[in-house]
Design an enzyme around this catalytic site. Structure first.
Site, PDB file in Angstrom:
ATOM      1  N   ASN A   9       0.868  -1.181   0.000  1.00 29.40           N
ATOM      2  CA  ASN A   9       0.000   0.000   0.000  1.00 29.40           C
ATOM      3  C   ASN A   9       0.901   1.227   0.000  1.00 29.40           C
ATOM      4  O   ASN A   9       1.433   1.601   1.038  1.00 29.40           O
ATOM      5  CB  ASN A   9      -0.902  -0.034   1.249  1.00 29.40           C
ATOM      6  N   LYS A  11       0.141   4.241  -0.314  1.00 26.99           N
ATOM      7  CA  LYS A  11      -0.475   5.469   0.214  1.00 26.99           C
ATOM      8  C   LYS A  11      -0.189   6.625  -0.753  1.00 26.99           C
ATOM      9  O   LYS A  11      -0.139   6.389  -1.957  1.00 26.99           O
ATOM     10  CB  LYS A  11       0.012   5.754   1.640  1.00 26.99           C
ATOM     11  N   HIS A  94      -9.710   1.722   4.619  1.00 22.25           N
ATOM     12  CA  HIS A  94      -8.447   1.872   5.363  1.00 22.25           C
ATOM     13  C   HIS A  94      -8.672   2.848   6.528  1.00 22.25           C
ATOM     14  O   HIS A  94      -9.422   3.820   6.391  1.00 22.25           O
ATOM     15  CB  HIS A  94      -7.349   2.391   4.431  1.00 22.25           C
ATOM     16  N   GLU A  96      -6.989   5.190   7.658  1.00 18.95           N
ATOM     17  CA  GLU A  96      -6.692   6.597   7.354  1.00 18.95           C
ATOM     18  C   GLU A  96      -7.875   7.250   6.654  1.00 18.95           C
ATOM     19  O   GLU A  96      -8.172   8.429   6.873  1.00 18.95           O
ATOM     20  CB  GLU A  96      -5.405   6.693   6.507  1.00 18.95           C
ATOM     21  N   GLU A 166      -5.799  -4.457  10.483  1.00 16.00           N
ATOM     22  CA  GLU A 166      -4.775  -3.442  10.697  1.00 16.00           C
ATOM     23  C   GLU A 166      -5.062  -2.684  11.991  1.00 16.00           C
ATOM     24  O   GLU A 166      -5.830  -1.717  11.986  1.00 16.00           O
ATOM     25  CB  GLU A 166      -4.778  -2.448   9.524  1.00 16.00           C
ATOM     26  N   GLY A 172       2.280   2.498  10.707  1.00 13.78           N
ATOM     27  CA  GLY A 172       3.252   3.574  10.546  1.00 13.78           C
ATOM     28  C   GLY A 172       3.945   3.981  11.834  1.00 13.78           C
ATOM     29  O   GLY A 172       4.601   5.009  11.893  1.00 13.78           O
ATOM     30  N   SER A 212       3.137  -1.960  10.260  1.00 13.96           N
ATOM     31  CA  SER A 212       4.587  -2.065  10.449  1.00 13.96           C
ATOM     32  C   SER A 212       5.146  -3.457  10.128  1.00 13.96           C
ATOM     33  O   SER A 212       6.108  -3.897  10.760  1.00 13.96           O
ATOM     34  CB  SER A 212       4.977  -1.628  11.861  1.00 13.96           C
TER      35      SER A 212
HETATM   36  P1  PGA Z   1       2.610   0.436   7.591  1.00 14.24           P
HETATM   37  O1  PGA Z   1       1.159   0.681   6.913  1.00 14.24           O
HETATM   38  O2  PGA Z   1       3.108  -0.866   7.031  1.00 14.24           O
HETATM   39  O3  PGA Z   1       3.424   1.612   7.139  1.00 14.24           O
HETATM   40  O4  PGA Z   1       2.395   0.368   9.053  1.00 14.24           O
HETATM   41  C1  PGA Z   1       0.267  -0.376   6.710  1.00 14.24           C
HETATM   42  C2  PGA Z   1      -1.015   0.151   6.136  1.00 14.24           C
HETATM   43  O5  PGA Z   1      -1.483   1.221   6.589  1.00 14.24           O
HETATM   44  O6  PGA Z   1      -1.617  -0.463   5.239  1.00 14.24           O
END
Ligand code: PGA
Length: 253
Positions: A9, A11, A94, A96, A166, A172, A212
């Site tokens: 992903n 982003k 997601h 976010e 998640e 992140g 992560s």
């Molecule tokens: P990350 O993000 O691996 O940077 O923690 C995962 C995601 O939000 O899909």
């Protein structure tokens, strides 16, 4: 044999030139498990990434979509627009988007239905905040997301959805859920799906962990019985980091 999906992903990262170079480099890796790999990229990079990956077996897709086919929705992208590009996947819900862009279980549900109808595989994200986990409410929270997100979706259609667990506190932050914490929730999700549908839908469903995930922890997470792969943010931005996770999945075969 256990099925995997290792999905990057990106982003809101990479311009087209960078995306095209990445796709070409990834294709050149000739993964034995290429059909279990995907890149979820910004809308404006979809065409270049699709072209760059052509013939590799690696899938690609978007990170969001609108549920209406067309109309007065300034700034939005519809399912037919994604279909025209030939995407395989689309992330839905997601955290976010839920947090910053007003995504609700109701819009997630509409998006799932629209994507399934078009034959695009939704990657549905669920997961709790730190506050919810500290209050030991994570299972209730995730179950309520699943009930609402799958509302009105029949058995045959439900089996087309990929679910990504998640935990928001692990996204992140560098703070990964332990393999046991991730497995516990992925197994719980499989159980909820089994209760909503049946065991065959639950057994066949790809349930990913995201938060992560990186080369150093991927093998331990991916070895868990109910974890079918990863949704990978930060560690999907460099070809070598991402490839190491793809290789970890291949080695578990
Ligand atoms: P990350 O993000 O691996 O940077 O923690 C995962 C995601 O939000 O899909």
């Amino acid at each position: 044999m256990k099925k995997y999906l290792i999905a990057g992903n990106w982003k809101m990262n990479k311009v087209t030139a960078e995306a095209a170079a990445f796709a070409e480099e990834l294709k050149a890796k000739n993964f034995s498990n290429a059909d279990e790999v995907a890149l979820l990229v910004p809308f404006t990079q979809l065409t270049a990434v699709g072209e760059g990956l052509k013939g590799s077996g690696i899938g690609f897709g978007a990170q969001n979509v609108h549920f209406e086919k067309s109309g007065a929705f300034t700034g939005e992208i519809s399912v037919p627009m994604l279909e025209e590009i030939g995407v395989d996947y689309c992330i839905v819900g997601h955290s976010e988007r839920r947090e910053y862009f007003g995504e609700t279980d109701e819009t997630v549900n509409k998006k799932l239905k629209a994507l399934i109808l078009a034959g695009i595989t939704p990657i549905l994200c669920v997961g709790e905040s730190l506050e919810v986990r500290e209050g030991k409410g994570e299972q209730t929270f995730v179950a309520s997301q699943l009930f609402a997100d799958f509302e009105g979706i029949g058995m045959a259609d439900a089996s087309k959805v990929v679910v990504a667990y998640e935990p928001i506190w692990a996204i992140g932050t560098g703070k990964t859920a332990t393999p046991d914490q991730a497995e516990e929730m992925c197994a719980f999700i499989r159980g909820v799906i089994g209760g909503m549908y049946d065991n065959s839908v639950a057994d066949d469903m790809l349930i990913l962990y995201g938060g992560s995930m990186k080369a150093s922890n991927a093998a331990d997470l991916l070895a868990k019985k109910d974890i079918n792969g990863g949704l990978i943010g930060g560690a999907s931005l460099k070809v070598d980091d991402f490839s190491a996770i793809v290789d970890a999945a291949a080695q578990l075969k």
